[in-house]
Design an enzyme around this catalytic site. Structure first.
Site, PDB file in Angstrom:
ATOM      1  N   ASP A  42      -7.220   4.250  -4.290  1.00 41.11           N
ATOM      2  CA  ASP A  42      -7.845   4.189  -2.865  1.00 41.11           C
ATOM      3  C   ASP A  42      -8.429   5.444  -2.642  1.00 41.11           C
ATOM      4  O   ASP A  42      -8.749   6.150  -3.602  1.00 41.11           O
ATOM      5  CB  ASP A  42      -6.863   3.796  -1.698  1.00 41.11           C
ATOM      6  CG  ASP A  42      -7.325   3.088  -0.476  1.00 41.11           C
ATOM      7  OD1 ASP A  42      -7.807   2.102  -0.519  1.00 41.11           O
ATOM      8  OD2 ASP A  42      -7.367   4.344   0.514  1.00 41.11           O
ATOM      9  N   LYS A  82       0.868  -1.193   0.086  1.00 39.30           N
ATOM     10  CA  LYS A  82      -0.137  -0.215   0.138  1.00 39.30           C
ATOM     11  C   LYS A  82       0.823   1.260  -0.069  1.00 39.30           C
ATOM     12  O   LYS A  82       2.172   1.190   0.493  1.00 39.30           O
ATOM     13  CB  LYS A  82      -0.856   0.051   1.270  1.00 39.30           C
ATOM     14  CG  LYS A  82      -2.075   0.836   1.352  1.00 39.30           C
ATOM     15  CD  LYS A  82      -3.159   0.153   0.639  1.00 39.30           C
ATOM     16  CE  LYS A  82      -4.484   0.917   0.228  1.00 39.30           C
ATOM     17  NZ  LYS A  82      -5.675   0.041  -0.024  1.00 39.30           N
TER      18      LYS A  82
HETATM   19  P1  NDP Z   1     -12.918   7.713  -2.380  1.00 43.43           P
HETATM   20  O1  NDP Z   1     -11.785   8.738  -2.194  1.00 43.43           O
HETATM   21  O2  NDP Z   1     -13.571   7.664  -3.665  1.00 43.43           O
HETATM   22  O3  NDP Z   1     -14.066   8.232  -1.252  1.00 43.43           O
HETATM   23  C1  NDP Z   1     -14.010   8.214  -0.035  1.00 43.43           C
HETATM   24  C2  NDP Z   1     -15.261   8.513   0.641  1.00 43.43           C
HETATM   25  O4  NDP Z   1     -15.134   8.478   2.222  1.00 43.43           O
HETATM   26  C3  NDP Z   1     -15.649  10.164   0.433  1.00 43.43           C
HETATM   27  O5  NDP Z   1     -16.973  10.212   0.548  1.00 43.43           O
HETATM   28  C4  NDP Z   1     -14.945  10.877   1.555  1.00 43.43           C
HETATM   29  O6  NDP Z   1     -15.600  11.976   2.065  1.00 43.43           O
HETATM   30  C5  NDP Z   1     -15.251   9.731   2.727  1.00 43.43           C
HETATM   31  N1  NDP Z   1     -13.862   9.948   3.752  1.00 43.43           N
HETATM   32  C6  NDP Z   1     -12.800   9.648   3.382  1.00 43.43           C
HETATM   33  N2  NDP Z   1     -12.181  10.043   4.648  1.00 43.43           N
HETATM   34  C7  NDP Z   1     -13.023  10.380   5.596  1.00 43.43           C
HETATM   35  C8  NDP Z   1     -13.000  10.521   6.917  1.00 43.43           C
HETATM   36  N3  NDP Z   1     -11.730  10.838   7.471  1.00 43.43           N
HETATM   37  N4  NDP Z   1     -13.877  10.958   7.562  1.00 43.43           N
HETATM   38  C9  NDP Z   1     -15.334  10.684   6.924  1.00 43.43           C
HETATM   39  N5  NDP Z   1     -15.420  10.256   5.537  1.00 43.43           N
HETATM   40  C10 NDP Z   1     -14.341  10.290   4.914  1.00 43.43           C
HETATM   41  O7  NDP Z   1     -12.356   6.532  -1.775  1.00 43.43           O
HETATM   42  P2  NDP Z   1     -13.057   5.041  -2.086  1.00 43.43           P
HETATM   43  O8  NDP Z   1     -14.343   4.985  -2.225  1.00 43.43           O
HETATM   44  O9  NDP Z   1     -11.965   4.374  -2.895  1.00 43.43           O
HETATM   45  O10 NDP Z   1     -12.590   4.493  -0.792  1.00 43.43           O
HETATM   46  C11 NDP Z   1     -13.428   4.172   0.382  1.00 43.43           C
HETATM   47  C12 NDP Z   1     -12.770   3.025   1.533  1.00 43.43           C
HETATM   48  O11 NDP Z   1     -13.041   1.669   0.634  1.00 43.43           O
HETATM   49  C13 NDP Z   1     -11.559   3.211   2.076  1.00 43.43           C
HETATM   50  O12 NDP Z   1     -11.428   2.791   3.100  1.00 43.43           O
HETATM   51  C14 NDP Z   1     -10.874   2.496   0.945  1.00 43.43           C
HETATM   52  O13 NDP Z   1      -9.724   1.886   1.596  1.00 43.43           O
HETATM   53  C15 NDP Z   1     -11.684   1.192   0.556  1.00 43.43           C
HETATM   54  N6  NDP Z   1     -11.316   0.614  -0.458  1.00 43.43           N
HETATM   55  C16 NDP Z   1     -11.290   0.968  -1.768  1.00 43.43           C
HETATM   56  C17 NDP Z   1     -11.119  -0.039  -2.590  1.00 43.43           C
HETATM   57  C18 NDP Z   1     -10.936   0.745  -4.164  1.00 43.43           C
HETATM   58  O14 NDP Z   1     -11.109  -0.126  -5.124  1.00 43.43           O
HETATM   59  N7  NDP Z   1     -11.218   2.054  -4.383  1.00 43.43           N
HETATM   60  C19 NDP Z   1     -10.988  -1.356  -2.704  1.00 43.43           C
HETATM   61  C20 NDP Z   1     -11.300  -1.649  -1.427  1.00 43.43           C
HETATM   62  C21 NDP Z   1     -11.310  -0.854  -0.078  1.00 43.43           C
HETATM   63  P3  NDP Z   1     -14.604  13.382   1.805  1.00 43.43           P
HETATM   64  O15 NDP Z   1     -14.977  13.756   0.269  1.00 43.43           O
HETATM   65  O16 NDP Z   1     -15.103  14.458   2.537  1.00 43.43           O
HETATM   66  O17 NDP Z   1     -13.055  13.109   1.887  1.00 43.43           O
HETATM   67  O1  2IT Z   2      -7.716  -1.626  -0.595  1.00 42.01           O
HETATM   68  C1  2IT Z   2      -7.985  -2.032  -1.686  1.00 42.01           C
HETATM   69  O2  2IT Z   2      -8.155  -3.371  -1.702  1.00 42.01           O
HETATM   70  C2  2IT Z   2      -7.713  -1.277  -2.789  1.00 42.01           C
HETATM   71  N1  2IT Z   2      -7.571   0.028  -2.655  1.00 42.01           N
HETATM   72  C3  2IT Z   2      -7.601  -1.785  -4.036  1.00 42.01           C
HETATM   73  C4  2IT Z   2      -6.313  -2.207  -4.251  1.00 42.01           C
HETATM   74  C5  2IT Z   2      -6.037  -2.634  -5.778  1.00 42.01           C
HETATM   75  O3  2IT Z   2      -4.750  -2.885  -6.014  1.00 42.01           O
HETATM   76  O4  2IT Z   2      -6.951  -2.780  -6.626  1.00 42.01           O
END
Ligand code: NDP
Ligand code: 2IT
Length: 449
Positions: free
Chosen positions: A162, A122
């Site tokens: 992420d 990561k």
């Molecule tokens: P995005 O940046 O697309 O969206 C993140 C969302 O979470 C936004 O709505 C953001 O709001 C909110 N957020 C972030 N930080 C905080 C915080 N400290 N407090 C409250 N709200 C918060 O990210 P993703 O949707 O990609 O990721 C969301 C989660 O999913 C994370 O935990 C990530 O690690 C996990 N994840 C993502 C994957 C992927 O493929 N993208 C895969 C597996 C897991 P704001 O705009 O206000 O910051």
């Molecule tokens: O937390 C996760 O699994 C991710 N942000 C996606 C990682 C990836 O390599 O697609």
């Protein structure tokens, strides 16, 4: 085991998220260690908890007014027993080494569960993309890659998105890598569809989480249909979790961002979801605007000093935390249980505190940890790597079918491992044990390296 944890805490006392993730995994795998002398003699816990490598670097960049800023960049290679390091990049002001290590550690077991050949890593930066222009984000990404490129590669380490890193950032990062390395290779996943990306990758984490939830509900002869769902976040994972819930006939009542949440009793339908995608992905606005666009909804600002998030107080059947770590604490868990929630499926990584997990288990709720439930994202990243190697792209249905199959098999793997070690129905124990055993056996096969 306690001695190992104490040693790690003494060595890096500030890395509290990493310690939290460690505690959870080590508690789950204790019965495995108890049964296996070789694992203890070969110190697998000491080895698996120490990153293979940690890269930290300066990222200088210039804003649109000519002012220079310096951020810190990270890439942690946690474990490469099963394949090249694989895992996302997070750009968020809160990023520090402890957060990246927790995410990399979780990624090792998650990637193992997918059965694809991927190690765990990561990275990211404390750069805050909020309010930055496209040009500022581009210059930041270029500067970040100007150092990172020498440490990654399609057979070494393959980053992805992420929090704060989506299609736009992956594009800028890829362009700079290609220029510096003089190579067009699948070094990043989440690429644009026209230049090496995979169909279904944008959807994969959210869709996968809902496929996983459907499998869990099926164990109680239920389905997503007509279920009232609370979703947090409004980014990539939240949007496609919502989309799949709607496709399967469920109702989504909430979405959030770091300023608060919206509650829409009538439900967020496909039309409203299209508005959210435009709002968050193109205009990069705040979720509060939803309540101005749709007066039937309310926006509730949330002050973190409140100590709980009223989003989780709304009565519902299912909860999908899709924002960030530790967004559900003990108070929220009690609210969820009181509100009638029977299933909690983690789209985010470690969104639930240990106290809250205990409350879910005490109430015998269906609870799926992120490393199992959100593995669909990295799984389709693995499929993107496979397609890149073949220089082919598979049709949407083929990728989606594979995703569904992978989520189904992770679900089965978790239940089987939980059964085998005497904790039936405990998806957290099952995910940790199954993920761990595969990685550790590969490490032992490969000798002391
Ligand atoms: P995005 O940046 O697309 O969206 C993140 C969302 O979470 C936004 O709505 C953001 O709001 C909110 N957020 C972030 N930080 C905080 C915080 N400290 N407090 C409250 N709200 C918060 O990210 P993703 O949707 O990609 O990721 C969301 C989660 O999913 C994370 O935990 C990530 O690690 C996990 N994840 C993502 C994957 C992927 O493929 N993208 C895969 C597996 C897991 P704001 O705009 O206000 O910051
Ligand atoms: O937390 C996760 O699994 C991710 N942000 C996606 C990682 C990836 O390599 O697609």
């Amino acid at each position: 085991m306690d001695a190992i944890i104490s040693r790690i805490i003494d060595r890096d006392p500030d890395q509290k998220e990493f310690h939290q993730a460690l505690h959870e995994v080590l508690a789950s795998v204790k019965p495995v260690l108890d049964r296996n002398f070789e694992y203890r003699q070969l110190a697998v816990l000491d080895r698996i908890t120490e990153p293979e490598r940690v890269i930290m670097f300066r990222v200088p960049w210039m804003d649109d007014d000519g002012q220079v800023h310096v951020n810190r960049g990270f890439r942690v290679g946690m474990n490469s027993a099963l394949g090249p390091y694989k895992g996302g990049l997070r750009f968020h002001a809160s990023v520090n080494l402890g957060i990246i290590k927790f995410l990399a550690f979780e990624q090792v077991f998650k990637n193992s569960l997918t059965t694809l050949a991927m190690g765990g890593g990561k990275g990211g930066s404390d750069f805050d993309p909020k309010g930055k222009s496209d040009n500022e984000v581009m210059r930041f990404c270029q500067s970040f890659m100007a150092e990172l490129y020498r440490h990654i590669g399609p057979n070494t380490d393959v980053p992805a998105g992420d929090i704060g890193v989506g299609a736009r950032e992956i594009g800028y990062l890829f362009g700079m890598y290609k220029k510096l390395k003089n190579e067009f290779t699948g070094v990043l996943t989440g690429k644009g569809l026209g230049w090496g990306g995979s169909l279904i990758r944008p959807e994969a984490t959210g869709y996968g989480a809902v496929y996983f939830a459907a499998e869990m509900l099926q164990t109680r002869r239920e389905s997503i249909e007509n279920k009232r769902c609370l979703v947090s976040g409004s980014g990539n994972v939240a949007q496609f979790t919502t989309e799949k819930i709607l496709q399967l006939g469920g109702k989504v009542l909430t979405l959030s961002d770091s300023s608060g949440y919206i509650f829409d009793e009538q439900g967020i339908d496909q039309h409203k979801l299209a508005y959210v995608k435009q709002l968050k992905n193109i205009r990069r606005g705040r979720i509060s605007e939803y309540a101005m666009q749709y007066p039937e909804a309310v926006h509730v600002p949330v002050d973190p000093s409140l100590g709980y998030n009223p989003l989780w107080e709304h009565g519902a059947d299912c909860a999908f935390p899709c924002a960030t770590q530790n967004e559900i604490n003990g108070v929220d868990a009690v609210h969820l249980a009181k509100g009638g929630v029977q299933l909690i499926c983690e789209g985010a990584n470690m969104p639930t505190t240990p106290e809250a997990v205990d409350i879910f288990h005490d109430h015998t709720l269906l609870y799926a940890p992120g490393k199992a439930a959100n593995a669909g994202g990295v799984a389709v990243s693995g499929l993107e790597m496979a397609q890149n190697s073949m220089r082919l792209s598979w049709p949407r249905k083929e990728v989606d079918d594979r995703l569904k199959q992978i989520m189904k098999s992770i679900h089965r793997t978790c239940l089987d491992a939980a059964d085998e070690y005497g904790t039936p129905g405990n998806y957290m124990a099952g995910a940790n044990i199954a993920g761990f055993v595969k990685v550790v056996n590969a490490m032992l096969d490969q000798g002391l390296v």
